[in-house]
Write an enzyme that holds these catalytic residues in place. Structure first.
Site, PDB file in Angstrom:
ATOM      1  N   LYS A 102     119.341  59.021  22.016  1.00 19.39           N
ATOM      2  CA  LYS A 102     118.367  58.211  21.272  1.00 19.39           C
ATOM      3  C   LYS A 102     116.944  58.710  21.548  1.00 19.39           C
ATOM      4  O   LYS A 102     116.719  59.455  22.513  1.00 19.39           O
ATOM      5  CB  LYS A 102     118.507  56.742  21.676  1.00 19.39           C
ATOM      6  CG  LYS A 102     118.185  56.482  23.132  1.00 19.39           C
ATOM      7  CD  LYS A 102     118.622  55.093  23.554  1.00 19.39           C
ATOM      8  CE  LYS A 102     118.447  54.941  25.055  1.00 19.39           C
ATOM      9  NZ  LYS A 102     117.667  53.809  25.457  1.00 19.39           N
ATOM     10  N   ARG A 127     119.161  41.036  27.205  1.00 16.02           N
ATOM     11  CA  ARG A 127     118.471  41.731  26.113  1.00 16.02           C
ATOM     12  C   ARG A 127     119.387  41.642  24.903  1.00 16.02           C
ATOM     13  O   ARG A 127     119.676  40.554  24.432  1.00 16.02           O
ATOM     14  CB  ARG A 127     118.170  43.180  26.570  1.00 16.02           C
ATOM     15  CG  ARG A 127     117.028  43.828  25.862  1.00 16.02           C
ATOM     16  CD  ARG A 127     116.704  45.202  26.434  1.00 16.02           C
ATOM     17  NE  ARG A 127     117.783  46.166  26.254  1.00 16.02           N
ATOM     18  CZ  ARG A 127     117.714  47.450  26.625  1.00 16.02           C
ATOM     19  NH1 ARG A 127     116.631  47.908  27.228  1.00 16.02           N
ATOM     20  NH2 ARG A 127     118.711  48.272  26.411  1.00 16.02           N
ATOM     21  N   TYR A 150      84.974  62.226  29.284  1.00 18.59           N
ATOM     22  CA  TYR A 150      84.402  60.920  28.957  1.00 18.59           C
ATOM     23  C   TYR A 150      84.205  60.040  30.192  1.00 18.59           C
ATOM     24  O   TYR A 150      85.095  59.935  31.033  1.00 18.59           O
ATOM     25  CB  TYR A 150      85.335  60.175  27.998  1.00 18.59           C
ATOM     26  CG  TYR A 150      85.476  60.804  26.633  1.00 18.59           C
ATOM     27  CD1 TYR A 150      84.360  61.151  25.875  1.00 18.59           C
ATOM     28  CD2 TYR A 150      86.731  61.040  26.102  1.00 18.59           C
ATOM     29  CE1 TYR A 150      84.494  61.716  24.610  1.00 18.59           C
ATOM     30  CE2 TYR A 150      86.894  61.595  24.840  1.00 18.59           C
ATOM     31  CZ  TYR A 150      85.765  61.937  24.098  1.00 18.59           C
ATOM     32  OH  TYR A 150      85.910  62.493  22.867  1.00 18.59           O
ATOM     33  N   MET A 159      92.074  62.460  24.038  1.00 25.28           N
ATOM     34  CA  MET A 159      93.148  62.465  23.039  1.00 25.28           C
ATOM     35  C   MET A 159      93.839  63.823  22.920  1.00 25.28           C
ATOM     36  O   MET A 159      95.068  63.897  22.785  1.00 25.28           O
ATOM     37  CB  MET A 159      92.599  62.055  21.667  1.00 25.28           C
ATOM     38  CG  MET A 159      93.684  61.875  20.618  1.00 25.28           C
ATOM     39  SD  MET A 159      93.040  61.412  19.007  1.00 25.28           S
ATOM     40  CE  MET A 159      92.485  59.751  19.302  1.00 25.28           C
TER      41      MET A 159
HETATM   42  C1  PLP Z   1     122.612  50.797  25.745  1.00 26.59           C
HETATM   43  C2  PLP Z   1     122.247  51.984  26.554  1.00 26.59           C
HETATM   44  N1  PLP Z   1     123.202  52.716  27.153  1.00 26.59           N
HETATM   45  C3  PLP Z   1     122.919  53.788  27.922  1.00 26.59           C
HETATM   46  C4  PLP Z   1     121.615  54.172  28.120  1.00 26.59           C
HETATM   47  C5  PLP Z   1     121.333  55.357  29.008  1.00 26.59           C
HETATM   48  O1  PLP Z   1     120.610  54.937  30.138  1.00 26.59           O
HETATM   49  P1  PLP Z   1     120.111  56.001  31.220  1.00 26.59           P
HETATM   50  O2  PLP Z   1     119.093  56.840  30.526  1.00 26.59           O
HETATM   51  O3  PLP Z   1     119.534  55.175  32.324  1.00 26.59           O
HETATM   52  O4  PLP Z   1     121.295  56.769  31.614  1.00 26.59           O
HETATM   53  C6  PLP Z   1     120.592  53.440  27.523  1.00 26.59           C
HETATM   54  C7  PLP Z   1     119.188  53.806  27.738  1.00 26.59           C
HETATM   55  O5  PLP Z   1     118.333  53.039  28.029  1.00 26.59           O
HETATM   56  C8  PLP Z   1     120.907  52.325  26.706  1.00 26.59           C
HETATM   57  O6  PLP Z   1     119.953  51.605  26.097  1.00 26.59           O
END
Ligand code: PLP
Length: 383
Positions: free
Chosen positions: A39, A137, A271, A319
């Site tokens: 992701k 969550r 800055y 930036m």
């Molecule tokens: C649902 C879920 N599974 C697995 C992971 C992987 O976690 P990590 O990067 O700590 O291994 C994440 C990342 O936050 C996640 O949101």
């Protein structure tokens, strides 16, 4: 450094290191299937090349947060199992069914939408039921679980869905001995049993992220789901370095010095003049800033390797650029400034930047912006 040297800045991504990290993680959980979490553009490393490399190294599942990410993997030709878990009402359920995604369902609204999509498509949707075992969550609360499970079972009996998994996520797996870990495992087992009592037969049950995979064998179940460790960063820096876990950082972030100049003592830098040269010196201009994801919180503290020596960000990160005090040295304009990498050339690591900025290394690599080209090296296995 290489043929990429003329670039203003670059994030070199070593796919051989990523493949080796996957193999190392698999050795920590030899009896579990492996889901590569890619992701957020593979935590900033480039989603498609990283997913491919992980699959080459034995990942049989790939995981994303959003359905758009999962669909992009399919569009790039990633086969096998692809799971995604962050859905919102009206999401691309139909596209997900057609693309054979494993789609996470955390509540009744999502079950209704995926069932409707399956009906419309005239094919069975693969779903995974997510339990909130204590993260607080996403995921279904224990009180709502019996209804979700029963309705999913009903949809399964009608051929509309197949429940391929039951899964959850830890709150504090990176804090060894935290009481929530054992409590979440107890609840996870209870919620699996409750689903099985209602006739659900999941292919996979899973809860382990990187810290679980590396330090908690009792969390492995049928599948492990590491993200950060695959990118060679220790998920528990207080317990061990990447090397201690058989991992190697995958990203090296560097830039080419845009200017080297002499400055007198008492010269304010960047800055706000938070840094003033203590005496006559040389200054180097590093052409990356918070627009590239360099944390402004690392003003005055971020470490950089320039001309074989470790320097610190002098004054504020702006930036597009920041300055380092070169202490009288005169590296050539265009010389490499290494912000972070594996550390074995004396350069800082993403973990060093995390400490300098008061954050976690996850954020350091993930926030590197799209203005910084990713240069993937060792793309083919065997290199
Ligand atoms: C649902 C879920 N599974 C697995 C992971 C992987 O976690 P990590 O990067 O700590 O291994 C994440 C990342 O936050 C996640 O949101």
């Amino acid at each position: 450094m290489t043929e990429t040297a003329p670039l203003r800045a670059r994030a070199e991504i070593d796919l051989a290191a990523l493949r080796a990290n996957v193999r190392s993680l698999r050795a920590h959980a030899p009896d579990a299937a492996f889901m590569a979490v890619v992701k957020a553009d593979a935590y900033g490393h480039g989603m498609v090349p990283c997913a491919r490399a992980a699959v080459e190294a034995g990942a049989t599942w790939v995981g994303t947060a959003t359905p758009e990410e999962a669909l992009a993997l399919r569009a790039a030709g990633i086969g096998g199992r692809v799971m995604c878990w962050l859905w919102t009402p009206g999401g691309p359920w139909r596209e997900g069914v057609d693309a054979d995604l494993d789609m996470s369902v955390s509540g009744m609204w999502a079950l209704r939408e995926v069932v409707a999509a399956a009906r419309e498509a005239g094919r069975t949707a693969r779903i995974q039921l997510k339990a909130d075992t204590g993260l607080g969550r996403n995921g279904c609360m224990p009180a709502d679980w019996p209804e979700l499970v029963s309705q999913a079972r009903q949809a399964e009996a009608e051929g509309l869905v197949r429940v391929t998994g039951i899964w959850s996520h830890f709150a504090c797996a990176d804090e060894p001995g935290h009481p929530s870990i054992a409590a979440q495992l107890v609840l996870f087992r209870e919620m699996i049993a409750a689903a099985e009592e209602r006739g659900i037969r999941p292919e996979v049950r899973h809860i382990a992220n990187s810290p679980g995979t590396l330090t908690l064998p009792e969390t492995h179940f049928d599948l492990v789901r590491p993200g950060i460790a695959m990118y060679g960063i220790s998920p528990v820096p207080q317990v061990g370095t990447p090397e201690d876990f058989g991992l190697r950082p995958v990203m090296t972030l560097s830039a080419s010095l845009a200017l080297v100049k002499h400055a007198p003592g008492g010269h304010g830098v960047s800055y706000g003049h938070q840094y003033v040269t203590p005496g006559e010196t040389t200054l180097g201009l590093v052409p990356v800033g918070y627009g590239d994801g360099i944390p402004r919180h690392a003003s005055g503290t971020g470490p950089v390797l320039v001309g074989g020596k470790l320097r610190k960000v002098a004054g504020r990160v702006a930036m597009d650029q920041f300055v380092v005090d070169l202490g009288g040295d005169e590296p050539a304009v265009g010389s490499e400034a290494v912000l972070f990498g594996p550390g074995d050339r004396g350069e800082p690591t993403a973990e060093d930047w995390a400490q300098a900025a008061g954050t976690i290394a996850y954020e350091i690599v993930t926030r590197i912006g799209s203005r910084v080209p990713r240069v993937h090296v060792n793309e083919r296995p065997g290199e």
